[in-house]
Each structure stands twice: as C-alpha cells, then as structure tokens.
Write an enzyme that holds these catalytic residues in place. Structure first.
Site, short mmCIF file in Angstrom:
data_model
loop_
_atom_site.label_atom_id
_atom_site.label_comp_id
_atom_site.label_asym_id
_atom_site.label_seq_id
_atom_site.Cartn_x
_atom_site.Cartn_y
_atom_site.Cartn_z
N ASN A 46 22.53 -51.27 60.53
CA ASN A 46 23.94 -50.93 60.40
C ASN A 46 24.19 -50.29 59.04
OD1 ASN A 46 23.33 -53.55 59.45
ND2 ASN A 46 25.43 -54.25 59.60
N GLU A 59 22.95 -50.38 66.49
CA GLU A 59 22.63 -49.81 67.80
C GLU A 59 23.07 -48.35 67.88
OE1 GLU A 59 24.18 -52.60 67.03
OE2 GLU A 59 24.30 -53.98 68.74
N CYS A 90 28.14 -55.20 70.31
CA CYS A 90 29.60 -55.17 70.43
C CYS A 90 30.00 -54.23 71.57
CB CYS A 90 30.23 -54.75 69.12
SG CYS A 90 30.10 -52.98 68.77
N CYS A 93 29.36 -50.50 71.05
CA CYS A 93 27.95 -50.10 71.22
C CYS A 93 27.55 -50.11 72.69
CB CYS A 93 27.05 -51.02 70.41
SG CYS A 93 27.16 -50.68 68.63
#
Ligand code: THU
Length: 133
Positions: A46, A59, A90, A93
């Site tokens: 991230n 992701e 999430c 994603c």
C-alpha cells in the site's frame, strides 16, 4: 486450482512486498502478490499519502503495476496485513479486481493459514461494464 506450493509462494511474495509498503499514517503495512496467467508474480504494497484519501491499497497497486506492463489476466492475488493479521480486500479493491474477472482466487490469511476464496463470492452481484449504456 492452485497447488499448495503455489499458494505458499504467493503468500511469501506478498510478505516480501509488504517490506516496501509506505504506510506512515496508518502504520498498517499491507503486501499483495498477483499471479498472472503466465505464472509470473507481480507484487506491491500500500502507498499512503499525507492527503489520506489519496492512499492506495496494496491490491490496487499490484493491479496497476500489472496493467502498466501489459498484463490483464490474473489467476490469484494473495494479500497480507501486518504480522499476518487476518484481512480481506476492501470493497474498492474487490471492485477494482473484478474489472479483470470474477474468477480470480483471493488468498488471505486466516488464523495463520492461507484461505482461498473466489472474487465471485467476495463480490456478489458485482457491477460490470455490461450495465453501462
Ligand atoms: N489496505 C490495503 O492495502 N489493503 C486492504 O485490503 C485493506 C487496507 C491499506 C489501506 C491503508 O493504507 C491501510 O491499509 C490502512 O487501512
């Protein structure tokens, strides 16, 4: 069907990718490893920003890397949070991944063991481009 060796390799790649996560605001580094249909693996962490809303999940970072190099067919993605904490992608994603197919296998850690789920199951009734006018 992913072999257990392949799953272990993917999780290990996600753990390595987590080292390069940039998460100074949340202190929640995440690593992702995307398995292409060619067998190659593309990783990312991230990447956060001082303007918090601009932060991008691991992701989506991995998908962006893959698309940028011309790869759009994915078999699986492994995602690991800090200390292999349980985590699932999430909603943003899930939607982002679904652009490239609902048959992608999502590998997450659950109680220290890899768990496999289909994106189709994690994103029921997904929006897709067929619905666009
Ligand atoms: N994050 C990811 O990278 N992937 C997920 O699946 C969940 C959340 C990131 C976003 C943010 O940088 C940090 O984790 C805390 O939410």
């Amino acid at each position: 069907m992913l072999s257990s060796e392949r799953v272990a390799e993917l999780v290990a790649a996600a753990i390595r990718a987590r080292e390069h996560a940039y998460a100074p605001y949340s202190a929640f580094p995440v690593g992702a490893a995307l398995l292409l249909d060619s067998g190659a693996i593309i990783t990312a962490g991230n990447v956060e920003n001082a303007s918090f809303g601009l932060s991008i999940c691991a992701e989506r970072s991995a998908v962006v890397r893959a698309v940028a190099q011309g790869s759009r067919r994915y078999l699986a993605i492994a995602v690991v949070g800090p200390k292999e904490l349980d985590l699932t992608p999430c909603g943003a994603c899930r939607q982002f991944l679904s652009e490239f197919g609902l048959d992608i296998t999502i590998v997450t850690m659950r109680g220290g063991e890899p768990r496999m789920q289909s994106l189709r199951d994690l994103l029921p009734d997904a929006f897709d481009a067929e619905s666009l006018p």
